[in-house]
Design a protein around this motif. Structure first.
Motif, PDB file in Angstrom:
ATOM      1  N   GLU A  55      43.210  -7.114  -3.138  1.00 52.34           N
ATOM      2  CA  GLU A  55      44.057  -5.951  -3.396  1.00 52.34           C
ATOM      3  C   GLU A  55      43.388  -5.069  -4.456  1.00 52.34           C
ATOM      4  N   TYR A  56      42.932  -5.689  -5.547  1.00 54.00           N
ATOM      5  CA  TYR A  56      42.241  -4.977  -6.617  1.00 54.00           C
ATOM      6  C   TYR A  56      40.847  -5.566  -6.786  1.00 54.00           C
ATOM      7  N   THR A  59      39.710  -4.365 -12.363  1.00 45.06           N
ATOM      8  CA  THR A  59      40.735  -3.701 -13.154  1.00 45.06           C
ATOM      9  C   THR A  59      40.389  -3.914 -14.623  1.00 45.06           C
ATOM     10  N   THR A  79      41.751  -2.763  -1.528  1.00 45.49           N
ATOM     11  CA  THR A  79      42.675  -1.635  -1.550  1.00 45.49           C
ATOM     12  C   THR A  79      42.358  -0.672  -2.696  1.00 45.49           C
ATOM     13  N   SER A  80      42.239  -1.179  -3.898  1.00 39.40           N
ATOM     14  CA  SER A  80      41.894  -0.358  -5.069  1.00 39.40           C
ATOM     15  C   SER A  80      40.616  -0.917  -5.681  1.00 39.40           C
ATOM     16  N   ASP A  83      39.928   0.229 -10.902  1.00 37.34           N
ATOM     17  CA  ASP A  83      41.121   0.781 -11.550  1.00 37.34           C
ATOM     18  C   ASP A  83      40.912   0.654 -13.055  1.00 37.34           C
ATOM     19  N   CYS A  99      37.794   0.725   2.232  1.00 39.20           N
ATOM     20  CA  CYS A  99      38.795   0.552   1.184  1.00 39.20           C
ATOM     21  C   CYS A  99      39.852   1.637   1.357  1.00 39.20           C
ATOM     22  N   ASP A 101      42.214   2.968  -0.551  1.00 40.41           N
ATOM     23  CA  ASP A 101      42.230   4.011  -1.590  1.00 40.41           C
ATOM     24  C   ASP A 101      40.872   4.704  -1.632  1.00 40.41           C
ATOM     25  N   ASP A 103      38.613   4.996  -3.719  1.00 42.01           N
ATOM     26  CA  ASP A 103      38.238   5.805  -4.876  1.00 42.01           C
ATOM     27  C   ASP A 103      38.336   4.993  -6.146  1.00 42.01           C
ATOM     28  N   LEU A 105      40.292   4.819  -9.673  1.00 39.85           N
ATOM     29  CA  LEU A 105      41.511   5.271 -10.334  1.00 39.85           C
ATOM     30  C   LEU A 105      41.318   5.132 -11.825  1.00 39.85           C
TER      31      LEU A 105
END
Length: 106
Positions: A55-56, A59, A79-80, A83, A99, A101, A103, A105
């Motif tokens: 998912e991430y 981070t 997904t992200s 981040d 992915c 997203d 990008d 974040l």
């Protein structure tokens, strides 16, 4: 937070397509991340890794998070991918494929 740590040259596969859990465990499986740095992390490098099916991806967040490098990584089906929230980041030369997203974040 952590200080002066390098994560390099790993292949991290969350295997999200094959994860199973009971109803209570679904939140955890769907919100997991490959590398998570909490507030106050400093001088950390996440470089030259392959990160897939999470998912991430990476981070790194928090007002006191500073001096983090995220570079040379390959993200696939995350997904992200990246981040961030903090100061003094170096982010570059990452490959992001498949992915949602798609990008960074932060």
């Amino acid at each position: 937070g952590i200080d002066n740590v390098t994560v390099e040259g790993l292949w991290l596969d969350g295997n999200s397509a094959n994860n199973t859990a009971d109803e209570d465990g679904l939140w955890y499986l769907n919100n997991c991340g490959a590398v998570i740095m909490r507030s106050g992390s400093q001088r950390c490098r996440i470089i030259n890794n392959r990160i897939e099916n999470f998912e991430y991806g990476v981070t790194a967040s928090g007002e006191r998070t500073v001096g983090v490098e995220i570079s040379g990584n390959y993200f696939n089906n995350v997904t992200s991918p990246i981040d961030t929230y903090g100061r003094g980041y170096v982010i570059g030369h990452n490959v992001i494929e498949n992915c949602p997203d798609g990008d960074i974040l932060g």
